[in-house]
Design an enzyme around this catalytic site. Sequence first.
Site, PDB file in Angstrom:
ATOM      1  N   HIS A   1     -28.982  10.488  83.466  1.00 53.74           N
ATOM      2  CA  HIS A   1     -30.266  10.870  81.859  1.00 53.74           C
ATOM      3  C   HIS A   1     -31.497  11.115  82.298  1.00 53.74           C
ATOM      4  CE1 HIS A   1     -32.636   7.271  80.425  1.00 53.74           C
ATOM      5  NE2 HIS A   1     -31.427   7.004  80.764  1.00 53.74           N
ATOM      6  N   CYS A   2     -32.650  10.961  82.223  1.00 56.69           N
ATOM      7  CA  CYS A   2     -33.944  11.080  83.014  1.00 56.69           C
ATOM      8  C   CYS A   2     -34.531  11.666  81.340  1.00 56.69           C
ATOM      9  CB  CYS A   2     -33.786  12.545  83.644  1.00 56.69           C
ATOM     10  SG  CYS A   2     -33.525  14.874  83.137  1.00 56.69           S
ATOM     11  N   GLN A   3     -35.679  12.493  81.342  1.00 52.30           N
ATOM     12  CA  GLN A   3     -36.531  11.677  80.116  1.00 52.30           C
ATOM     13  C   GLN A   3     -36.380  13.136  79.060  1.00 52.30           C
ATOM     14  OE1 GLN A   3     -39.013  10.185  79.785  1.00 52.30           O
ATOM     15  NE2 GLN A   3     -39.609  10.803  77.606  1.00 52.30           N
TER      16      GLN A   3
ATOM     17  N   TYR B   1     -34.310  10.068  77.501  1.00 52.85           N
ATOM     18  CA  TYR B   1     -35.010   9.598  77.286  1.00 52.85           C
ATOM     19  C   TYR B   1     -35.602   9.650  75.717  1.00 52.85           C
ATOM     20  CZ  TYR B   1     -37.458   5.070  75.776  1.00 52.85           C
ATOM     21  OH  TYR B   1     -37.666   4.001  75.635  1.00 52.85           O
TER      22      TYR B   1
END
Length: 113
Positions: free
Chosen positions: A75-77, A104
């Site tokens: 996952h990232c932002q 996130y």
Amino acid sequence: MEISYEDLKVLMGKSQNLLLVDVRTKGEVDKGYIPGSINIPVDTVEDALTMDPEEFKTKYGVNKPPPDAPELVFHCQMGGRGRVATLKAHKLGYVNASNYTGGYKEWSEKEGK
């Protein structure tokens, strides 16, 4: 392959094998992260996944996932870099790798952070 917030929460509650990889920069991670995740910035994912298992454990503090790891989630932002990391993992033979598309941003909203 993609995973939703709800599915990720279920996995986090029941799985001992989940490896949640945050592919954001260290600066982003320092501002907040999903509990239990490890940080491997997106531009180092290929290097990390091709490391010797001992080197991986020393660097990231967890066992390197086997190629058929059932629960490898990136996952990232907001989903973009997580998708890139997931595709890189697939190319390296991590057939079950998935991307938490909400990232996130969604996590922190739903968790009330």
